[in-house]
Design a protein around this motif. Sequence first.
Motif, PDB file in Angstrom:
ATOM      1  N   GLY A  55     -11.758  56.826 -48.013  1.00 11.91           N
ATOM      2  CA  GLY A  55     -11.022  55.313 -48.600  1.00 11.91           C
ATOM      3  C   GLY A  55     -11.780  54.400 -47.002  1.00 11.91           C
ATOM      4  N   ASN A  56     -11.626  54.987 -46.028  1.00 11.80           N
ATOM      5  CA  ASN A  56     -12.154  54.286 -44.656  1.00 11.80           C
ATOM      6  C   ASN A  56     -11.401  52.876 -44.917  1.00 11.80           C
ATOM      7  OD1 ASN A  56     -13.373  53.990 -42.486  1.00 11.80           O
ATOM      8  ND2 ASN A  56     -15.137  52.396 -43.620  1.00 11.80           N
ATOM      9  N   LEU A  57      -9.673  53.272 -44.928  1.00 14.31           N
ATOM     10  CA  LEU A  57      -8.820  51.836 -45.298  1.00 14.31           C
ATOM     11  C   LEU A  57      -9.710  50.545 -45.491  1.00 14.31           C
ATOM     12  CD1 LEU A  57      -8.335  52.059 -41.178  1.00 14.31           C
ATOM     13  CD2 LEU A  57      -6.882  52.547 -43.432  1.00 14.31           C
ATOM     14  N   ARG A  58     -10.433  50.534 -46.465  1.00 13.16           N
ATOM     15  CA  ARG A  58     -11.304  49.077 -47.160  1.00 13.16           C
ATOM     16  C   ARG A  58     -10.424  47.628 -48.128  1.00 13.16           C
ATOM     17  NH1 ARG A  58     -11.888  53.080 -50.737  1.00 13.16           N
ATOM     18  NH2 ARG A  58     -10.857  53.020 -52.945  1.00 13.16           N
ATOM     19  N   GLY A  59      -8.836  48.603 -47.938  1.00 16.56           N
ATOM     20  CA  GLY A  59      -7.790  48.058 -48.608  1.00 16.56           C
ATOM     21  C   GLY A  59      -7.116  46.573 -47.883  1.00 16.56           C
ATOM     22  N   ALA A  60      -6.868  47.578 -46.775  1.00 12.96           N
ATOM     23  CA  ALA A  60      -6.729  46.367 -45.226  1.00 12.96           C
ATOM     24  C   ALA A  60      -7.560  45.663 -45.000  1.00 12.96           C
ATOM     25  CB  ALA A  60      -5.938  47.739 -44.359  1.00 12.96           C
ATOM     26  N   ARG A  61      -8.866  46.704 -44.761  1.00  9.87           N
ATOM     27  CA  ARG A  61      -9.767  45.867 -44.028  1.00  9.87           C
ATOM     28  C   ARG A  61     -10.049  43.840 -45.140  1.00  9.87           C
ATOM     29  NH1 ARG A  61     -13.122  49.129 -40.163  1.00  9.87           N
ATOM     30  NH2 ARG A  61     -12.524  51.234 -40.613  1.00  9.87           N
ATOM     31  N   ALA A  62     -10.245  44.403 -46.078  1.00 12.25           N
ATOM     32  CA  ALA A  62     -10.695  43.086 -47.304  1.00 12.25           C
ATOM     33  C   ALA A  62      -9.815  42.712 -46.758  1.00 12.25           C
ATOM     34  CB  ALA A  62     -10.447  43.697 -48.927  1.00 12.25           C
ATOM     35  N   TRP A  63      -8.364  42.580 -47.430  1.00 10.26           N
ATOM     36  CA  TRP A  63      -7.364  41.231 -47.007  1.00 10.26           C
ATOM     37  C   TRP A  63      -7.052  40.581 -45.415  1.00 10.26           C
ATOM     38  CZ3 TRP A  63      -3.331  40.171 -44.309  1.00 10.26           C
ATOM     39  CH2 TRP A  63      -2.149  39.066 -44.855  1.00 10.26           C
ATOM     40  N   PHE A  64      -7.571  41.538 -44.460  1.00  9.90           N
ATOM     41  CA  PHE A  64      -7.751  41.169 -43.495  1.00  9.90           C
ATOM     42  C   PHE A  64      -9.400  39.989 -43.608  1.00  9.90           C
ATOM     43  CE2 PHE A  64      -3.971  43.561 -41.968  1.00  9.90           C
ATOM     44  CZ  PHE A  64      -3.431  43.244 -41.431  1.00  9.90           C
ATOM     45  N   ASP A  65     -10.188  40.837 -43.459  1.00 16.63           N
ATOM     46  CA  ASP A  65     -11.583  40.010 -43.540  1.00 16.63           C
ATOM     47  C   ASP A  65     -11.543  38.512 -44.936  1.00 16.63           C
ATOM     48  OD1 ASP A  65     -12.763  41.792 -42.645  1.00 16.63           O
ATOM     49  OD2 ASP A  65     -13.763  42.717 -44.476  1.00 16.63           O
ATOM     50  N   ASP A  66      -9.866  38.266 -45.475  1.00 22.47           N
ATOM     51  CA  ASP A  66      -9.710  37.325 -46.373  1.00 22.47           C
ATOM     52  C   ASP A  66      -9.073  36.730 -45.743  1.00 22.47           C
ATOM     53  OD1 ASP A  66     -10.107  35.961 -48.810  1.00 22.47           O
ATOM     54  OD2 ASP A  66      -7.688  36.289 -48.565  1.00 22.47           O
ATOM     55  N   ALA A  67      -8.268  37.350 -45.104  1.00 24.40           N
ATOM     56  CA  ALA A  67      -7.265  36.161 -43.734  1.00 24.40           C
ATOM     57  C   ALA A  67      -7.836  35.215 -43.005  1.00 24.40           C
ATOM     58  CB  ALA A  67      -6.044  37.214 -43.781  1.00 24.40           C
ATOM     59  N   ALA A  68      -8.712  35.810 -42.554  1.00 24.76           N
ATOM     60  CA  ALA A  68      -9.674  35.734 -41.230  1.00 24.76           C
ATOM     61  C   ALA A  68     -10.078  34.418 -41.850  1.00 24.76           C
ATOM     62  CB  ALA A  68     -10.601  36.524 -40.501  1.00 24.76           C
ATOM     63  N   ARG A  69     -10.938  34.837 -43.165  1.00 23.91           N
ATOM     64  CA  ARG A  69     -11.890  33.524 -43.675  1.00 23.91           C
ATOM     65  C   ARG A  69     -11.459  32.230 -44.327  1.00 23.91           C
ATOM     66  NH1 ARG A  69     -14.686  38.306 -46.674  1.00 23.91           N
ATOM     67  NH2 ARG A  69     -13.386  37.829 -47.762  1.00 23.91           N
ATOM     68  N   GLN A  70      -9.660  32.400 -44.641  1.00 27.26           N
ATOM     69  CA  GLN A  70      -9.078  31.332 -44.882  1.00 27.26           C
ATOM     70  C   GLN A  70      -8.571  30.786 -42.908  1.00 27.26           C
ATOM     71  OE1 GLN A  70      -5.647  32.821 -47.564  1.00 27.26           O
ATOM     72  NE2 GLN A  70      -7.345  33.974 -48.716  1.00 27.26           N
ATOM     73  N   GLY A  71      -8.488  31.468 -42.010  1.00 24.36           N
ATOM     74  CA  GLY A  71      -8.117  30.891 -40.699  1.00 24.36           C
ATOM     75  C   GLY A  71      -7.175  30.982 -40.645  1.00 24.36           C
ATOM     76  N   MET A  72      -6.315  32.474 -41.384  1.00 21.74           N
ATOM     77  CA  MET A  72      -4.989  32.467 -41.069  1.00 21.74           C
ATOM     78  C   MET A  72      -4.502  33.611 -40.022  1.00 21.74           C
ATOM     79  SD  MET A  72      -2.355  33.900 -43.437  1.00 21.74           S
ATOM     80  CE  MET A  72      -3.515  35.643 -44.701  1.00 21.74           C
ATOM     81  N   THR A  73      -4.131  33.869 -38.742  1.00 24.99           N
ATOM     82  CA  THR A  73      -3.915  34.575 -38.043  1.00 24.99           C
ATOM     83  C   THR A  73      -2.200  35.650 -37.863  1.00 24.99           C
ATOM     84  OG1 THR A  73      -5.402  33.801 -36.544  1.00 24.99           O
ATOM     85  CG2 THR A  73      -4.192  35.293 -35.763  1.00 24.99           C
ATOM     86  N   PRO A  74      -2.180  36.134 -38.267  1.00 26.01           N
ATOM     87  CA  PRO A  74      -0.699  36.785 -39.365  1.00 26.01           C
ATOM     88  C   PRO A  74       0.466  37.044 -37.457  1.00 26.01           C
ATOM     89  CG  PRO A  74      -2.083  38.809 -39.983  1.00 26.01           C
ATOM     90  CD  PRO A  74      -2.808  38.078 -39.565  1.00 26.01           C
ATOM     91  N   HIS A  75       1.455  36.321 -37.269  1.00 24.51           N
ATOM     92  CA  HIS A  75       2.069  36.818 -36.025  1.00 24.51           C
ATOM     93  C   HIS A  75       2.613  38.203 -35.714  1.00 24.51           C
ATOM     94  CE1 HIS A  75       5.724  36.271 -33.970  1.00 24.51           C
ATOM     95  NE2 HIS A  75       6.448  37.401 -34.365  1.00 24.51           N
ATOM     96  N   ALA A  76       2.537  38.758 -37.182  1.00 22.39           N
ATOM     97  CA  ALA A  76       3.147  40.657 -37.413  1.00 22.39           C
ATOM     98  C   ALA A  76       2.570  41.045 -37.949  1.00 22.39           C
ATOM     99  CB  ALA A  76       3.958  40.277 -36.330  1.00 22.39           C
TER     100      ALA A  76
END
Length: 289
Positions: A55-76
């Motif tokens: 799976g190569n972490l594709r779900g996590a990659r997709a979520w954080f890619d989308d978050a980056a496009r929205q300008g969101m950086t998680p605190h933790a």
Amino acid sequence: MRHAHQRGPRSLAEHNADVPGRIEAHGGGAGAPQCQLHQTRPVHLVATVGEEGDGNLRGARAWFDDAARQGMTPHAVIAIDGPGDESIVHHAVGSHRLRVTLHGEGGHSWVQADAANPIHALGGFIAAAARLGNVRSRDAVVHVTRMHGGESLTAIPQQAWVEIDVRGTSSARIEQVRHDLRRLVAWHTLPGLRAEVTVLGDRPAGTLDAAHPLVEAAGRATARVGCTPRSAVASTDANVPLARGIPAIAVGAGGRGGGAHSRHEWYDDAHGARGIERLLRLVLLQAAG
């Protein structure tokens, strides 16, 4: 396998997690622990796919890619992975997975006895590849995990392939092994054979210092449920944010287990609620700021 038993109603969080406000967490029964915190950060509950296998972490990659496009950086980020209520994974094991296929002309095993044999060549490659890893230091571990080849008992194979899983705590060492594997492929591709290398996955390695506030908070939450915090190394969805500079750890969801990635894998939910309580305490602390 033991089954979980409900021991009374539990309202873990009566709150809209997307809007800052007040969080109330209640235990079941009179005298059970309760906490009330003012939430200053939103909490996102994310279910991912593709963490295991190829799976190569594709779900996590997709979520954080989308978050980056929205300008969101998680605190933790707190990934929930496997059983347990003591370990705190703050060292991420990186990996490089690939398939090596050798193609040949094949032929009759007697009439074309001098034809190049892909399985013979891969045998030498496997032996050499296994020597690249170091199971003691764990900076890079190399395992051939699957292999296949041949079309008939009496025919020289027209193709054969092996899949290799390289894991390690050092990105530089993994990259060196990746380079060495390609060198070995070239060396063992005898005249009459053609090599094909397919990358099946890459996971970034990373680490979060034990003194980081997120790791320390996880340690306190672990101690509060009566367990001893234990530093751990693993490959989880937390690899993705950690590699992007976002503080991330992984913790278990409670209970006990063993025999991972084998037909003997098992799980016992004894004291399983303890892991959930630890997780909830940690999430509340991060949300409260």
